[in-house]
Design an enzyme around this catalytic site. Structure first.
Site, PDB file in Angstrom:
ATOM      1  N   GLY A  46      -1.130   4.445  16.460  1.00 29.25           N
ATOM      2  CA  GLY A  46      -2.461   4.583  15.894  1.00 29.25           C
ATOM      3  C   GLY A  46      -3.343   3.397  16.211  1.00 29.25           C
ATOM      4  N   GLN A  51     -10.176  -2.502  15.190  1.00 33.18           N
ATOM      5  CA  GLN A  51      -9.262  -3.187  16.108  1.00 33.18           C
ATOM      6  C   GLN A  51      -9.869  -3.361  17.496  1.00 33.18           C
ATOM      7  OE1 GLN A  51      -5.752  -0.531  14.962  1.00 33.18           O
ATOM      8  NE2 GLN A  51      -4.729  -2.438  15.489  1.00 33.18           N
ATOM      9  N   CYS A  90       1.900  -3.398  14.197  1.00 36.85           N
ATOM     10  CA  CYS A  90       0.466  -3.175  14.419  1.00 36.85           C
ATOM     11  C   CYS A  90       0.119  -3.700  15.802  1.00 36.85           C
ATOM     12  CB  CYS A  90      -0.330  -3.919  13.355  1.00 36.85           C
ATOM     13  SG  CYS A  90      -2.114  -3.745  13.504  1.00 36.85           S
ATOM     14  N   LEU A  91      -0.721  -2.976  16.521  1.00 32.83           N
ATOM     15  CA  LEU A  91      -1.101  -3.424  17.868  1.00 32.83           C
ATOM     16  C   LEU A  91      -1.900  -4.723  17.816  1.00 32.83           C
ATOM     17  CD1 LEU A  91      -1.994  -0.031  19.561  1.00 32.83           C
ATOM     18  CD2 LEU A  91       0.070  -1.422  19.868  1.00 32.83           C
ATOM     19  N   HIS A 132      -1.641   3.231   7.150  1.00 34.42           N
ATOM     20  CA  HIS A 132      -1.848   1.980   7.886  1.00 34.42           C
ATOM     21  C   HIS A 132      -3.247   1.945   8.513  1.00 34.42           C
ATOM     22  CE1 HIS A 132      -0.293  -1.283  10.725  1.00 34.42           C
ATOM     23  NE2 HIS A 132      -1.431  -0.927  11.282  1.00 34.42           N
ATOM     24  N   GLU A 133      -3.624   3.042   9.157  1.00 32.40           N
ATOM     25  CA  GLU A 133      -4.919   3.060   9.861  1.00 32.40           C
ATOM     26  C   GLU A 133      -6.083   3.081   8.877  1.00 32.40           C
ATOM     27  OE1 GLU A 133      -4.772   2.202  12.820  1.00 32.40           O
ATOM     28  OE2 GLU A 133      -2.650   2.654  13.116  1.00 32.40           O
ATOM     29  N   HIS A 136      -6.901  -0.276   7.640  1.00 35.21           N
ATOM     30  CA  HIS A 136      -7.696  -1.091   8.572  1.00 35.21           C
ATOM     31  C   HIS A 136      -9.196  -0.980   8.292  1.00 35.21           C
ATOM     32  CE1 HIS A 136      -5.137  -3.034  11.535  1.00 35.21           C
ATOM     33  NE2 HIS A 136      -4.456  -1.934  11.784  1.00 35.21           N
TER      34      HIS A 136
END
Ligand code: CO
Length: 153
Positions: A46, A51, A90-91, A132-133, A136
């Site tokens: 995701g 981000q 997480c990216l 999670h997303e 953000h």
């Protein structure tokens, strides 16, 4: 389409509350397309707009399960049940993995890229990714959700 740079933990944009998307236009579609291209170049499930430095409430999820990319604009969790604990990354924090507790199942209301409302329910990895997303979009990082005593980023 173009890949965008993924901001890493420590960047201010990752701590901001994102604004509601009100224009479902080519600019949004380009952002979503770019986010998909960016995600597909990485080992992740995701990506949220902040981000890539865009403070708007848009996220994408792709579990690589053959179902393609789920685009969620202005997503909101409308119900949740149970709990699951699992490893999460997480990216924006390459190589960092922590055990995070999430709901076992969530239902999310969102809009698609044309502004049409839909709901999606997910459990296991999809529930985790949705939470999670969406976090953000409010400047919340997964490391904030870790119960053990580790330094906040
Ligand atoms: Co993340």
């Amino acid at each position: 389409m173009a890949k965008r740079d993924i901001l890493k933990f420590g960047e201010d944009a990752l701590r901001k509350k994102c604004r509601t998307v009100t224009s479902f236009d080519e600019r949004l579609w380009e952002l979503l397309d770019d986010m998909a291209e960016t995600l597909h170049g990485e080992q992740g499930v995701g990506l949220a707009a902040p981000q890539v430095g865009i403070l708007r409430r848009a996220v994408i999820i792709d579990l690589d399960d053959g179902k393609g990319v789920i685009e969620l604009i202005n997503p909101e969790i409308v119900s949740q049940e149970g709990t699951q604990v699992g490893n999460e990354g997480c990216l924006s924090a390459p190589g960092e993995w922590c055990e995070v507790e999430r709901p076992a199942k969530v239902t999310v209301k969102a809009q698609n890229r044309h502004g049409e409302e839909f709901t999606v329910s997910g459990k296991e990895l999809l529930a985790r990714a949705l939470c999670h997303e969406i976090d953000h979009l409010d400047g919340i990082l997964f490391t904030d959700r870790v119960k053990q005593d580790i330094p906040k980023r």
